[in-house]
Motif scaffolding. Structure first.
Motif, PDB file in Angstrom:
ATOM      1  N   ASP A  81       0.868  -1.409   0.350  1.00 42.41           N
ATOM      2  CA  ASP A  81       0.396   0.324  -0.368  1.00 42.41           C
ATOM      3  C   ASP A  81       1.295   1.609  -0.642  1.00 42.41           C
ATOM      4  O   ASP A  81       1.888   1.688   1.470  1.00 42.41           O
ATOM      5  CB  ASP A  81      -0.858   0.403   2.092  1.00 42.41           C
ATOM      6  N   SER A  82       1.298   2.169  -0.672  1.00 42.99           N
ATOM      7  CA  SER A  82       2.212   2.720  -0.797  1.00 42.99           C
ATOM      8  C   SER A  82       1.660   4.285   0.013  1.00 42.99           C
ATOM      9  O   SER A  82       2.812   5.286   0.114  1.00 42.99           O
ATOM     10  CB  SER A  82       1.853   3.722  -2.549  1.00 42.99           C
ATOM     11  N   GLU A  83       0.019   4.916  -0.160  1.00 38.50           N
ATOM     12  CA  GLU A  83      -0.481   5.586   0.994  1.00 38.50           C
ATOM     13  C   GLU A  83       0.559   5.553   2.193  1.00 38.50           C
ATOM     14  O   GLU A  83       1.115   5.922   2.903  1.00 38.50           O
ATOM     15  CB  GLU A  83      -1.408   5.785   0.671  1.00 38.50           C
ATOM     16  N   LEU A  84       0.280   3.918   2.788  1.00 38.90           N
ATOM     17  CA  LEU A  84       0.515   3.738   4.042  1.00 38.90           C
ATOM     18  C   LEU A  84       2.118   3.756   4.334  1.00 38.90           C
ATOM     19  O   LEU A  84       2.450   4.270   5.128  1.00 38.90           O
ATOM     20  CB  LEU A  84       0.001   2.343   4.509  1.00 38.90           C
ATOM     21  N   SER A  85       3.241   3.276   3.311  1.00 40.74           N
ATOM     22  CA  SER A  85       4.191   2.965   3.405  1.00 40.74           C
ATOM     23  C   SER A  85       4.594   4.305   3.088  1.00 40.74           C
ATOM     24  O   SER A  85       5.504   5.350   4.151  1.00 40.74           O
ATOM     25  CB  SER A  85       4.325   3.116   1.536  1.00 40.74           C
ATOM     26  N   ALA A  86       4.003   5.591   2.358  1.00 42.10           N
ATOM     27  CA  ALA A  86       4.432   7.061   3.101  1.00 42.10           C
ATOM     28  C   ALA A  86       4.003   7.671   4.328  1.00 42.10           C
ATOM     29  O   ALA A  86       4.542   8.621   4.199  1.00 42.10           O
ATOM     30  CB  ALA A  86       3.545   8.014   1.474  1.00 42.10           C
ATOM     31  N   LYS A  87       2.941   7.704   4.431  1.00 43.60           N
ATOM     32  CA  LYS A  87       2.697   7.848   6.382  1.00 43.60           C
ATOM     33  C   LYS A  87       3.627   7.424   7.234  1.00 43.60           C
ATOM     34  O   LYS A  87       4.322   7.785   7.990  1.00 43.60           O
ATOM     35  CB  LYS A  87       1.147   7.422   6.316  1.00 43.60           C
ATOM     36  N   LEU A  88       3.935   5.457   7.144  1.00 39.23           N
ATOM     37  CA  LEU A  88       5.335   5.243   8.203  1.00 39.23           C
ATOM     38  C   LEU A  88       6.512   5.562   7.558  1.00 39.23           C
ATOM     39  O   LEU A  88       7.131   5.861   8.261  1.00 39.23           O
ATOM     40  CB  LEU A  88       5.430   3.673   7.329  1.00 39.23           C
ATOM     41  N   ILE A  89       6.856   6.599   6.147  1.00 42.25           N
ATOM     42  CA  ILE A  89       7.672   6.688   5.912  1.00 42.25           C
ATOM     43  C   ILE A  89       8.148   7.868   7.009  1.00 42.25           C
ATOM     44  O   ILE A  89       9.361   8.807   7.510  1.00 42.25           O
ATOM     45  CB  ILE A  89       8.809   7.192   4.594  1.00 42.25           C
ATOM     46  N   SER A  90       6.669   8.907   7.111  1.00 42.25           N
ATOM     47  CA  SER A  90       7.355  10.379   6.939  1.00 42.25           C
ATOM     48  C   SER A  90       6.891  10.200   8.587  1.00 42.25           C
ATOM     49  O   SER A  90       7.548  10.818   9.372  1.00 42.25           O
ATOM     50  CB  SER A  90       5.843  10.881   6.870  1.00 42.25           C
ATOM     51  N   LYS A  91       6.720   8.987   9.592  1.00 44.67           N
ATOM     52  CA  LYS A  91       6.184   8.962  10.870  1.00 44.67           C
ATOM     53  C   LYS A  91       7.698   8.688  11.075  1.00 44.67           C
ATOM     54  O   LYS A  91       8.082   9.591  12.297  1.00 44.67           O
ATOM     55  CB  LYS A  91       5.534   7.590  11.369  1.00 44.67           C
ATOM     56  N   ALA A  92       8.814   8.003  10.608  1.00 46.43           N
ATOM     57  CA  ALA A  92      10.137   7.955  10.569  1.00 46.43           C
ATOM     58  C   ALA A  92      10.766   9.019  10.937  1.00 46.43           C
ATOM     59  O   ALA A  92      11.825   8.636  11.704  1.00 46.43           O
ATOM     60  CB  ALA A  92      10.232   6.716  10.023  1.00 46.43           C
ATOM     61  N   ALA A  93      10.884   9.259   9.928  1.00 48.94           N
ATOM     62  CA  ALA A  93      10.895  10.637   8.958  1.00 48.94           C
ATOM     63  C   ALA A  93      11.216  11.363  10.688  1.00 48.94           C
ATOM     64  O   ALA A  93      11.914  12.440  11.297  1.00 48.94           O
ATOM     65  CB  ALA A  93      10.818  11.530   8.336  1.00 48.94           C
ATOM     66  N   ASP A  94       9.951  12.032  11.773  1.00 51.61           N
ATOM     67  CA  ASP A  94       9.799  12.840  12.479  1.00 51.61           C
ATOM     68  C   ASP A  94      10.689  12.163  13.536  1.00 51.61           C
ATOM     69  O   ASP A  94      11.003  12.726  14.597  1.00 51.61           O
ATOM     70  CB  ASP A  94       8.081  12.020  13.132  1.00 51.61           C
ATOM     71  N   LEU A  95      10.112  10.806  14.078  1.00 59.06           N
ATOM     72  CA  LEU A  95      11.180  10.100  15.146  1.00 59.06           C
ATOM     73  C   LEU A  95      12.214  10.244  14.939  1.00 59.06           C
ATOM     74  O   LEU A  95      13.346  10.492  16.082  1.00 59.06           O
ATOM     75  CB  LEU A  95      11.077   8.720  15.626  1.00 59.06           C
ATOM     76  N   LYS A  96      12.868  10.039  13.715  1.00 63.46           N
ATOM     77  CA  LYS A  96      13.852  10.367  13.988  1.00 63.46           C
ATOM     78  C   LYS A  96      14.712  11.701  14.249  1.00 63.46           C
ATOM     79  O   LYS A  96      15.858  12.015  14.633  1.00 63.46           O
ATOM     80  CB  LYS A  96      15.004   9.850  12.078  1.00 63.46           C
ATOM     81  N   ALA A  97      13.544  12.717  13.527  1.00 64.67           N
ATOM     82  CA  ALA A  97      14.582  14.246  13.720  1.00 64.67           C
ATOM     83  C   ALA A  97      14.255  14.406  14.688  1.00 64.67           C
ATOM     84  O   ALA A  97      14.838  15.408  15.541  1.00 64.67           O
ATOM     85  CB  ALA A  97      13.231  14.952  12.709  1.00 64.67           C
ATOM     86  N   GLN A  98      13.430  13.894  15.884  1.00 67.70           N
ATOM     87  CA  GLN A  98      13.119  14.297  17.204  1.00 67.70           C
ATOM     88  C   GLN A  98      14.275  13.309  17.909  1.00 67.70           C
ATOM     89  O   GLN A  98      15.277  14.283  19.556  1.00 67.70           O
ATOM     90  CB  GLN A  98      12.391  13.479  17.536  1.00 67.70           C
ATOM     91  N   ALA A  99      15.006  12.429  17.338  1.00 68.99           N
ATOM     92  CA  ALA A  99      16.158  11.822  18.413  1.00 68.99           C
ATOM     93  C   ALA A  99      17.478  12.337  17.986  1.00 68.99           C
ATOM     94  O   ALA A  99      18.100  12.509  18.388  1.00 68.99           O
ATOM     95  CB  ALA A  99      16.174  10.331  17.303  1.00 68.99           C
ATOM     96  N   ASP A 100      17.168  13.065  16.792  1.00 66.26           N
ATOM     97  CA  ASP A 100      18.974  13.335  16.238  1.00 66.26           C
ATOM     98  C   ASP A 100      19.910  14.507  17.291  1.00 66.26           C
ATOM     99  O   ASP A 100      20.613  14.415  17.699  1.00 66.26           O
ATOM    100  CB  ASP A 100      19.333  14.319  14.274  1.00 66.26           C
ATOM    101  N   PRO A 101      19.063  15.055  17.726  1.00 69.43           N
ATOM    102  CA  PRO A 101      19.708  16.592  18.859  1.00 69.43           C
ATOM    103  C   PRO A 101      20.222  15.486  20.115  1.00 69.43           C
ATOM    104  O   PRO A 101      20.418  16.854  21.284  1.00 69.43           O
ATOM    105  CB  PRO A 101      18.799  17.453  18.933  1.00 69.43           C
ATOM    106  N   MET A 102      19.582  14.860  19.947  1.00 64.63           N
ATOM    107  CA  MET A 102      19.994  13.960  21.504  1.00 64.63           C
ATOM    108  C   MET A 102      20.707  13.032  21.783  1.00 64.63           C
ATOM    109  O   MET A 102      21.102  12.828  20.548  1.00 64.63           O
ATOM    110  CB  MET A 102      18.516  12.832  21.909  1.00 64.63           C
ATOM    111  N   PRO A 103      21.583  13.418  23.074  1.00 63.00           N
ATOM    112  CA  PRO A 103      22.930  12.864  23.256  1.00 63.00           C
ATOM    113  C   PRO A 103      22.780  11.081  22.403  1.00 63.00           C
ATOM    114  O   PRO A 103      21.301  10.770  23.135  1.00 63.00           O
ATOM    115  CB  PRO A 103      22.937  12.507  24.464  1.00 63.00           C
ATOM    116  N   ASP A 104      23.624  11.281  22.460  1.00 64.45           N
ATOM    117  CA  ASP A 104      23.901   9.189  21.711  1.00 64.45           C
ATOM    118  C   ASP A 104      23.474   7.883  22.561  1.00 64.45           C
ATOM    119  O   ASP A 104      22.938   7.347  22.506  1.00 64.45           O
ATOM    120  CB  ASP A 104      25.482   8.622  21.489  1.00 64.45           C
TER     121      ASP A 104
END
Length: 64
Positions: free
Chosen positions: A23-46
């Motif tokens: 499902d390409s629509e579901l795939s796009a939503k999952l990728i978008s949410k993954a990008a949001d989570l990655k953006a939240q994680a990036d500024p945090m300490p390792d």
């Protein structure tokens, strides 16, 4: 507060699910949410830093 390790792992799982769905629509939503989570994680300490129990001293010696 959620730690960097947790957020990164969740983003990775979302990307895995996005690759397996037809499902390409579901795939796009999952990728978008993954990008949001990655953006939240990036500024945090390792290293995730949880709360330290009150009965443990910083130097590891009891009662100091």
């Amino acid at each position: 507060m959620l730690g960097k390790t947790y957020l990164t792992k969740q983003a990775s799982l979302l990307m895995k699910f996005a690759r397996t769905t037809s499902d390409s629509e579901l795939s796009a939503k999952l990728i978008s949410k993954a990008a949001d989570l990655k953006a939240q994680a990036d500024p945090m300490p390792d290293k995730d830093q949880g709360p330290q129990p009150p009965d443990v001293s910083p130097d590891g010696l009891p009662g100091t």
